[in-house]
Structure formats: structure tokens, C-alpha cells
Design an enzyme around this catalytic site. Structure first.
Site, PDB file in Angstrom:
ATOM      1  N   SER A  21       0.826  -1.219   0.000  1.00 25.62           N
ATOM      2  CA  SER A  21       0.000   0.000   0.000  1.00 25.62           C
ATOM      3  C   SER A  21       0.851   1.256   0.000  1.00 25.62           C
ATOM      4  O   SER A  21       1.703   1.429   0.873  1.00 25.62           O
ATOM      5  CB  SER A  21      -0.826   0.078   1.292  1.00 25.62           C
TER       6      SER A  21
ATOM      7  N   HIS B  51      -3.767   0.329  -4.526  1.00 27.03           N
ATOM      8  CA  HIS B  51      -3.335  -0.994  -4.988  1.00 27.03           C
ATOM      9  C   HIS B  51      -3.828  -1.245  -6.403  1.00 27.03           C
ATOM     10  O   HIS B  51      -4.729  -2.042  -6.618  1.00 27.03           O
ATOM     11  CB  HIS B  51      -3.973  -2.103  -4.148  1.00 27.03           C
TER      12      HIS B  51
ATOM     13  N   HIS C 134      -5.718  -9.384  -1.131  1.00 26.04           N
ATOM     14  CA  HIS C 134      -5.834  -9.470   0.331  1.00 26.04           C
ATOM     15  C   HIS C 134      -6.940 -10.446   0.744  1.00 26.04           C
ATOM     16  O   HIS C 134      -7.981 -10.527   0.100  1.00 26.04           O
ATOM     17  CB  HIS C 134      -6.153  -8.092   0.919  1.00 26.04           C
TER      18      HIS C 134
ATOM     19  N   TYR D  40      -8.826 -10.041   3.298  1.00 27.60           N
ATOM     20  CA  TYR D  40     -10.011  -9.304   3.774  1.00 27.60           C
ATOM     21  C   TYR D  40     -10.960  -8.893   2.651  1.00 27.60           C
ATOM     22  O   TYR D  40     -12.086  -8.465   2.910  1.00 27.60           O
ATOM     23  CB  TYR D  40      -9.621  -8.079   4.616  1.00 27.60           C
ATOM     24  N   GLU D  41     -10.506  -9.020   1.406  1.00 29.25           N
ATOM     25  CA  GLU D  41     -11.417  -8.718   0.295  1.00 29.25           C
ATOM     26  C   GLU D  41     -12.408  -9.858   0.070  1.00 29.25           C
ATOM     27  O   GLU D  41     -13.308  -9.744  -0.759  1.00 29.25           O
ATOM     28  CB  GLU D  41     -10.612  -8.480  -0.982  1.00 29.25           C
TER      29      GLU D  41
ATOM     30  N   ALA E 100       2.772  -2.063   4.040  1.00 28.96           N
ATOM     31  CA  ALA E 100       2.542  -0.995   5.001  1.00 28.96           C
ATOM     32  C   ALA E 100       2.210  -1.677   6.322  1.00 28.96           C
ATOM     33  O   ALA E 100       1.497  -2.683   6.327  1.00 28.96           O
ATOM     34  CB  ALA E 100       1.373  -0.139   4.544  1.00 28.96           C
TER      35      ALA E 100
ATOM     36  N   MET F  73      -1.783  -6.563   7.373  1.00 31.47           N
ATOM     37  CA  MET F  73      -2.850  -7.444   6.873  1.00 31.47           C
ATOM     38  C   MET F  73      -2.446  -8.208   5.621  1.00 31.47           C
ATOM     39  O   MET F  73      -3.301  -8.546   4.793  1.00 31.47           O
ATOM     40  CB  MET F  73      -4.110  -6.606   6.581  1.00 31.47           C
ATOM     41  N   SER F  74      -1.182  -8.474   5.468  1.00 37.93           N
ATOM     42  CA  SER F  74      -0.742  -9.165   4.241  1.00 37.93           C
ATOM     43  C   SER F  74       0.498 -10.016   4.536  1.00 37.93           C
ATOM     44  O   SER F  74       0.761 -10.358   5.681  1.00 37.93           O
ATOM     45  CB  SER F  74      -0.427  -8.130   3.147  1.00 37.93           C
TER      46      SER F  74
ATOM     47  N   ASN G 221       2.242   4.087  10.310  1.00 42.53           N
ATOM     48  CA  ASN G 221       1.545   4.688  11.463  1.00 42.53           C
ATOM     49  C   ASN G 221       1.969   3.912  12.696  1.00 42.53           C
ATOM     50  O   ASN G 221       2.440   2.774  12.568  1.00 42.53           O
ATOM     51  CB  ASN G 221       0.013   4.558  11.280  1.00 42.53           C
TER      52      ASN G 221
ATOM     53  N   HIS H 291      -6.757   4.753   6.639  1.00 40.32           N
ATOM     54  CA  HIS H 291      -6.036   4.263   5.461  1.00 40.32           C
ATOM     55  C   HIS H 291      -5.355   5.420   4.720  1.00 40.32           C
ATOM     56  O   HIS H 291      -4.305   5.241   4.100  1.00 40.32           O
ATOM     57  CB  HIS H 291      -6.985   3.500   4.520  1.00 40.32           C
TER      58      HIS H 291
HETATM   59  N1  HPA Z   1      -2.627  -2.317  11.509  1.00 36.51           N
HETATM   60  C1  HPA Z   1      -2.830  -3.252  10.559  1.00 36.51           C
HETATM   61  N2  HPA Z   1      -2.449  -3.078   9.307  1.00 36.51           N
HETATM   62  C2  HPA Z   1      -1.826  -1.947   8.983  1.00 36.51           C
HETATM   63  C3  HPA Z   1      -1.591  -0.928   9.924  1.00 36.51           C
HETATM   64  C4  HPA Z   1      -2.020  -1.124  11.265  1.00 36.51           C
HETATM   65  O1  HPA Z   1      -1.831  -0.282  12.152  1.00 36.51           O
HETATM   66  N3  HPA Z   1      -0.950   0.079   9.269  1.00 36.51           N
HETATM   67  C5  HPA Z   1      -0.817  -0.329   7.975  1.00 36.51           C
HETATM   68  N4  HPA Z   1      -1.347  -1.547   7.802  1.00 36.51           N
END
Ligand code: HPA
Length: 273
Positions: A31, A62, A84, A86-87, A114, A212-213, A236, A248
Site C-alpha cells: 500500500s 493498490h 488481500h 479481507y477482500e 505498510a 494485513m498481508s 503509522n 487508510h
Molecule cells: N494495523 C494493521 N495493518 C496496517 C496498519 C495497522 O496499524 N498500518 C498499515 N497496515
């Protein structure tokens, strides 16, 4: 769903018809990190929508493209956009790019993502070389009949994130004066971000970053004998660490801010691997 070995072989055949040169190194761009591909030369760009059987992906930041290109003369195959869990895709499909790379003769892959930082020494914008992972997705892309011709039923995961590639990346980073962290990535399904209580638990478990990947892709790479270098961009600090809300937009914005050092590091690594 047909098994991944067959599905990926059929998609790889379509890619091979448009392949301009041989490649032995692949990269999946996480991402906000997709711009790396813009700097490649001699590019052949294949939108994944033109590949029969390739799943449709939808996350902002993406765009789905398979890109052959050269980085300072080094051939590379880049996947812009990932599949992903989650999709709503089957977990096995999330590892499709790794299967495609296997069919295309790739031996080393750089997986980028990310991630939220848990380690309090980390800062937003840091790059982290992934030393290992914790699979909190509780899913495994290898479940099902094992394609014995491709890999073992019970793959070893003790060097899933190659020590050699990590050492090489650390040397390149030092030469380029790019500070990098090293740490453990904990993978979750998402799509909701974590609660502060969960993050505190993950910190106690030894995680340095969450995302998440990556985890299913690394498992698939271990199975298929592809060496992995994993790099997280800390976009973050994870929930509860600073008290700030997560979005996001922040993830993709930080990706853009680190783009230059990220691209320089990847280019430097590709020269050496
Ligand atoms: N949590 C989960 N997935 C992420 C985060 C997060 O804080 N930042 C970027 N992808």
C-alpha cells in the site's frame, strides 16, 4: 476453486506470451509503495484485469498490474497491488503472485508492505527488515492437497525470511545511509484495525509491527523454495501507542513520504541480489 498450481500455471502462460526478458527477482509493492515501478525502464505493463482467472482487487493505493522492467539494468518483475484475504478471497489466492513467480523462474522475492508500528523505538516512516512473522491470520495457504512436484507437505519456516537477503539489505542500507529497523511482523486478517488491548497483547508476544498481508505469501514462498526479503514501511504507530486514530489515508500518505528512500533502498538491493 481449482488448485493454485493449475490456476497459476494457466495465468503464467498468458504472462509468458508478453514477457520481454527473463527475470529471477520479483517484488510485491505494498500500500502506497507502488510508485517504485514508475522508475523502471524497458517496461511491459500487464493490467491484471487482462489476465483470465486473475482475481479482481479493489483497495485504494493498490492498482493491479504485473510489470516487467529494469532497475538500473537489473530485470525485475513487479506486482503493483496485492490480493488481500479481507477482500473475501480464499487464503490460497492471496499467494497467487508467488505461484506466478515460481512458474516464471523467479528465485528471490522482495515483499513489501505498510504496517503499524508496535515497537516504541520505531517512528512513522521507518523501514523495517522483517526477521520473522507471527501468523495471527490463523489461515494457511497450503491447506489442501499438497502439489508434491512443487514443494514439501511440511515446509520448514526457520529461514522463511532469508538471513542472507536481510544481511545484504542491511549492508546496502548502511552504504546508502538509510536507517533501517529489524523486527517481527504479525499478520492479521483485517480489515478493521486492531484495538489498543490487542496491540498491547501483540507487543507482549514479541511483535514489532502489524499488518494485513505478507504472511500467506511468505508461507507459499517457503513451500516453493523462493527466498524472501520482507520490508515493512511503518506508516503509522499501531492503535493505542500514540492515542491517535488510524486511517487508510495516513497509511498511503506515509507511503508517499518514504517513497524516495524506499525506492533507493530497493534499487540498491536489486543491484546486489
Ligand atoms: N494495523 C494493521 N495493518 C496496517 C496498519 C495497522 O496499524 N498500518 C498499515 N497496515
Amino acid at each position: 476453486m481449482t488448485d493454485l498450481a493449475h490456476l497459476s500455471a494457466s495465468i503464467a502462460e498468458q504472462i509468458k506470451k508478453r514477457q520481454p526478458f527473463p527475470v529471477t527477482t520479483g517484488i510485491i509493492l505494498g500500500s502506497g509503495l507502488g510508485d517504485f515501478a514508475d522508475g523502471l525502464t524497458e517496461k511491459t505493463v500487464i493490467p491484471t484485469s487482462e489476465l483470465d482467472g486473475y482475481p479482481v482487487t479493489s483497495v485504494i493505493g493498490h492498482s493491479g498490474k504485473v510489470i516487467f522492467g529494469k532497475s538500473n539494468g537489473v530485470p525485475v518483475l513487479a506486482f503493483q497491488g496485492r490480493i488481500h484475504f479481507y477482500e473475501g478471497h480464499d487464503i490460497r489466492l492471496t499467494a497467487l503472485p508467488i505461484w506466478l513467480m515460481k512458474h516464471l523462474g523467479i528465485r528471490k522475492v522482495i515483499l513489501t508492505n505498510a504496517a503499524g508500528g508496535l515497537n516504541k523505538q520505531f517512528k512513522v516512516g521507518d523501514l523495517m527488515l522483517i526477521s520473522d512473522h507471527i501468523n495471527f491470520m490463523f489461515r494457511n495457504p497450503l491447506i489442501g492437497k499438497n502439489p508434491d512436484d512443487f514443494g514439501p507437505r511440511f515446509p520448514d519456516m526457520s529461514d522463511a525470511y532469508s538471513k542472507d537477503l536481510r544481511a545484504l539489505a542491511a549492508t546496502v542500507a548502511l552504504d546508502l545511509k538509510i536507517g533501517v529497523q529489524t523486527g517481527v511482523y504479525l499478520g492479521l486478517t483485517g480489515p478493521s484495525y486492531e484495538t489498543p488491548a490487542e496491540i498491547e497483547m501483540f507487543r507482549l508476544l514479541g511483535a514489532d509491527a502489524v499488518g494485513m498481508s505478507t504472511v500467506p505469501e511468505v508461507i507459499q514462498a517457503a513451500h516453493l523454495g523462493i527466498q524472501v526479503l520482507g520490508i515493512s514501511c511503518i506508516t503509522n504507530m499501531a492503535a493505542g501507542i500514540t492515542g491517535q486514530k488510524l486511517s487508510h489515508d495516513e497509511v498511503t500518505e506515509t507511503g508517499k513520504l518514504v517513497q524516495k528512500k524506499f525506492t533507493d533502498l530497493i534499487k540498491g538491493i536489486l543491484q546486489k541480489c
